[in-house]
Scaffold this motif. Sequence first.
Motif, mmCIF file in Angstrom:
data_model
loop_
_atom_site.group_PDB
_atom_site.id
_atom_site.type_symbol
_atom_site.label_atom_id
_atom_site.label_comp_id
_atom_site.label_asym_id
_atom_site.label_seq_id
_atom_site.Cartn_x
_atom_site.Cartn_y
_atom_site.Cartn_z
ATOM 1 N N LEU A 152 23.675 -49.048 5.997
ATOM 2 C CA LEU A 152 22.362 -48.418 5.899
ATOM 3 C C LEU A 152 21.308 -49.495 5.635
ATOM 4 O O LEU A 152 21.437 -50.289 4.709
ATOM 5 N N ALA A 153 20.276 -49.531 6.447
ATOM 6 C CA ALA A 153 19.211 -50.528 6.316
ATOM 7 C C ALA A 153 18.119 -49.958 5.419
ATOM 8 O O ALA A 153 17.269 -49.180 5.885
ATOM 9 N N ALA A 154 18.140 -50.338 4.137
ATOM 10 C CA ALA A 154 17.211 -49.766 3.167
ATOM 11 C C ALA A 154 15.773 -50.187 3.410
ATOM 12 O O ALA A 154 14.844 -49.559 2.886
ATOM 13 N N GLU A 155 15.578 -51.229 4.203
ATOM 14 C CA GLU A 155 14.208 -51.682 4.479
ATOM 15 C C GLU A 155 13.548 -50.853 5.579
ATOM 16 O O GLU A 155 12.348 -51.020 5.841
ATOM 17 N N ARG A 156 14.324 -49.976 6.239
ATOM 18 C CA ARG A 156 13.770 -49.129 7.297
ATOM 19 C C ARG A 156 13.800 -47.664 6.855
ATOM 20 O O ARG A 156 14.709 -47.246 6.118
ATOM 21 N N PRO A 157 12.846 -46.847 7.300
ATOM 22 C CA PRO A 157 12.831 -45.428 6.908
ATOM 23 C C PRO A 157 14.077 -44.690 7.388
ATOM 24 O O PRO A 157 14.626 -44.990 8.454
ATOM 25 N N SER A 158 14.512 -43.745 6.595
ATOM 26 C CA SER A 158 15.682 -42.931 6.919
ATOM 27 C C SER A 158 15.331 -41.453 6.808
ATOM 28 O O SER A 158 14.412 -41.068 6.093
ATOM 29 N N MET A 159 16.085 -40.633 7.517
ATOM 30 C CA MET A 159 16.057 -39.188 7.341
ATOM 31 C C MET A 159 17.290 -38.812 6.530
ATOM 32 O O MET A 159 18.412 -39.208 6.874
ATOM 33 N N TRP A 160 17.098 -38.078 5.445
ATOM 34 C CA TRP A 160 18.202 -37.647 4.585
ATOM 35 C C TRP A 160 18.339 -36.134 4.643
ATOM 36 O O TRP A 160 17.342 -35.417 4.525
ATOM 37 N N ILE A 161 19.560 -35.645 4.815
ATOM 38 C CA ILE A 161 19.840 -34.211 4.722
ATOM 39 C C ILE A 161 20.740 -33.988 3.514
ATOM 40 O O ILE A 161 21.817 -34.594 3.403
ATOM 41 N N TRP A 162 20.280 -33.118 2.617
ATOM 42 C CA TRP A 162 21.106 -32.713 1.468
ATOM 43 C C TRP A 162 21.128 -31.195 1.494
ATOM 44 O O TRP A 162 20.326 -30.543 0.853
#
Length: 271
Positions: A152-162
Amino acid sequence: MRSGRPSATATIVACARALAGVDPVAVRLLPPAVSRVLSVAAGARSPWLLDLASLGLVGHLSRRTKAIDRVVARAMSSEISQLVVLGAGLDARAWRMPELASAVVLEVDHPSTQAFKVPRARRLALAAREVRFVAVDFERDSLSARLTEAGLAAERPSMWIWEGVTPYLTASAIGATLDVIAELSAAGSVLAMTYGTPDLANVPAIVKPIVAPAFALLGEPLRGLMTRDDAAELLRARGFSVDEDAACADDAGRAEPWFAIRERLVVATRE
């Protein structure tokens, strides 16, 4: 949870999505005997009767799945290219959503569920660019470390589903997971999180008395219910702004039946 088997809720959700017709892949991730039964039931499907027989569950999971799909599609159109599915269960978005064609999907779940799912998923055609299975035993493993190891590249935006997870967790476990999400979320990251409220306002009145005992019997007691204000504060304290918080709605604008389940979906953006 038995070794090499998915959780009861993961199985139930996949069955309901298949019966609702919102996930054509779900049936292929289930045990063969269950798949055969579902194929027969789906062939004679009556949406109203299925919803009534399931006390609103099939209709609710149809609405919830579609609502989160819309959030994911919107995030992918804004050039987010990483999707993290926490407590993925038998989720099939990586195999059925063309909007993920340029995305890396990281599926996080217990090793037992993934031991069941991975060999079945490997036989399916991917819609996403890539899927990575991240096995995490939350009692022993570091979620942050496992996601970092998975790339996971923490420096780039991510979409999270919980989705469909927080009701079964303690307040401390919810907070700890949100800490990790915040730690690994660059500005512009989006979180879609569902939750239930303490008054069980999302549950049809006729079944309220049996809800808590039923989940306890399944081995997944309801421990993480929260108010709308609680959910907003948890997110704001970790640098997220709440974009929307509403009951999972039908995108066609149809009236809900009286037995509809009204679980809430909060969508928030990392500032």
